[in-house]
Design a protein around this motif. Structure first.
Motif, short mmCIF file in Angstrom:
data_model
loop_
_atom_site.label_atom_id
_atom_site.label_comp_id
_atom_site.label_asym_id
_atom_site.label_seq_id
_atom_site.Cartn_x
_atom_site.Cartn_y
_atom_site.Cartn_z
N LYS A 62 65.34 34.84 33.48
CA LYS A 62 64.38 35.10 34.39
C LYS A 62 63.89 36.19 32.56
O LYS A 62 64.51 36.84 32.57
CB LYS A 62 64.07 35.46 34.91
N LYS A 63 62.60 35.45 32.37
CA LYS A 63 62.19 36.09 31.01
C LYS A 63 61.33 37.63 31.48
O LYS A 63 60.32 37.37 31.93
CB LYS A 63 61.58 35.33 29.97
N ILE A 64 61.71 38.98 30.75
CA ILE A 64 61.04 40.40 31.74
C ILE A 64 60.29 40.62 30.73
O ILE A 64 59.86 41.48 31.02
CB ILE A 64 62.10 40.95 32.44
N ASN A 65 59.69 40.01 29.09
CA ASN A 65 58.85 40.12 28.16
C ASN A 65 58.32 39.71 27.91
O ASN A 65 57.81 38.49 28.49
CB ASN A 65 59.84 41.59 27.21
N ALA A 66 57.27 40.29 27.33
CA ALA A 66 55.97 39.47 26.85
C ALA A 66 56.28 39.06 25.37
O ALA A 66 55.19 38.34 25.66
CB ALA A 66 54.45 40.35 26.71
N ALA A 67 57.04 39.86 24.28
CA ALA A 67 57.29 39.11 23.18
C ALA A 67 58.22 38.12 22.98
O ALA A 67 59.25 37.88 23.75
CB ALA A 67 57.47 39.79 21.92
N ASN A 68 58.74 37.46 21.68
CA ASN A 68 59.38 36.33 21.74
C ASN A 68 60.04 35.64 22.65
O ASN A 68 59.35 35.36 23.64
CB ASN A 68 60.59 37.44 21.03
N VAL A 69 60.58 34.32 22.20
CA VAL A 69 61.42 33.36 22.95
C VAL A 69 62.58 33.32 23.99
O VAL A 69 63.39 33.95 22.38
CB VAL A 69 60.62 31.62 22.45
N VAL A 70 62.96 33.05 24.89
CA VAL A 70 63.86 33.23 25.22
C VAL A 70 64.80 31.51 25.49
O VAL A 70 63.53 30.71 25.96
CB VAL A 70 64.50 33.42 26.99
N TYR A 103 66.27 24.61 26.76
CA TYR A 103 64.76 25.53 27.60
C TYR A 103 64.23 26.23 26.62
O TYR A 103 64.94 26.98 26.99
CB TYR A 103 65.52 24.91 28.66
N ALA A 104 63.11 26.17 27.10
CA ALA A 104 62.57 27.58 26.26
C ALA A 104 61.59 28.41 27.46
O ALA A 104 60.94 27.84 27.82
CB ALA A 104 61.35 27.19 25.10
N TYR A 139 57.65 37.01 32.44
CA TYR A 139 58.30 36.81 33.51
C TYR A 139 58.30 34.70 34.43
O TYR A 139 58.56 34.71 35.30
CB TYR A 139 57.20 36.90 34.96
N SER A 140 58.80 33.82 32.98
CA SER A 140 58.46 33.14 33.16
C SER A 140 60.18 32.62 33.83
O SER A 140 60.94 33.66 33.20
CB SER A 140 58.46 32.05 31.92
N ILE A 175 67.73 20.85 36.07
CA ILE A 175 66.23 21.86 36.45
C ILE A 175 66.12 22.06 37.77
O ILE A 175 65.75 21.12 38.21
CB ILE A 175 65.32 22.15 35.75
N THR A 176 66.59 23.05 39.04
CA THR A 176 66.18 22.81 40.61
C THR A 176 64.96 23.84 40.58
O THR A 176 64.89 23.18 41.40
CB THR A 176 67.00 22.96 41.18
N GLY A 177 64.47 24.32 40.06
CA GLY A 177 63.24 24.90 39.89
C GLY A 177 62.89 25.83 38.57
O GLY A 177 64.45 26.05 37.99
N ALA A 178 61.41 26.68 38.38
CA ALA A 178 60.87 26.89 37.59
C ALA A 178 59.99 27.49 37.72
O ALA A 178 59.04 26.16 38.49
CB ALA A 178 61.02 25.57 36.34
#
Length: 87
Positions: A39-47, A63-64, A69-70, A83-86
């Protein structure tokens, strides 16, 4: 800015506020049924979730997560990741 998962990782929150962040998955080989959620918890930059070596995530090597919160959940089939969920 980088992390490699282990078999003990379940849910991983990633904060990429300072810079883009790459998470490399533990090998899918020998880990059939292993599930990991990111889970990406910030608004800036890509995980970026990076499959191990030549392994894939639903047929692609990365996978980006770009939106705040994505998230994505993957499971090993013993050779690659599915992938089982996104969201």
């Amino acid at each position: 800015t980088t992390y490699t998962t282990t078999n003990a990782d379940g849910v991983i929150s990633v904060d990429a506020t300072s810079a883009s962040f790459t998470v490399t998955l533990v090998s899918a080989v020998g880990n059939s049924g292993l599930t990991q959620t990111f889970k990406k918890i910030n608004a800036a930059n890509v995980v970026t979730i990076d499959a191990n070596s030549t392994q894939t995530i639903d047929g692609v090597t990365t996978y980006a997560l770009s939106a705040r919160y994505s998230w994505v959940t993957v499971i090993s089939d013993g050779a690659n990741w599915m992938i089982t969920g996104a969201g």
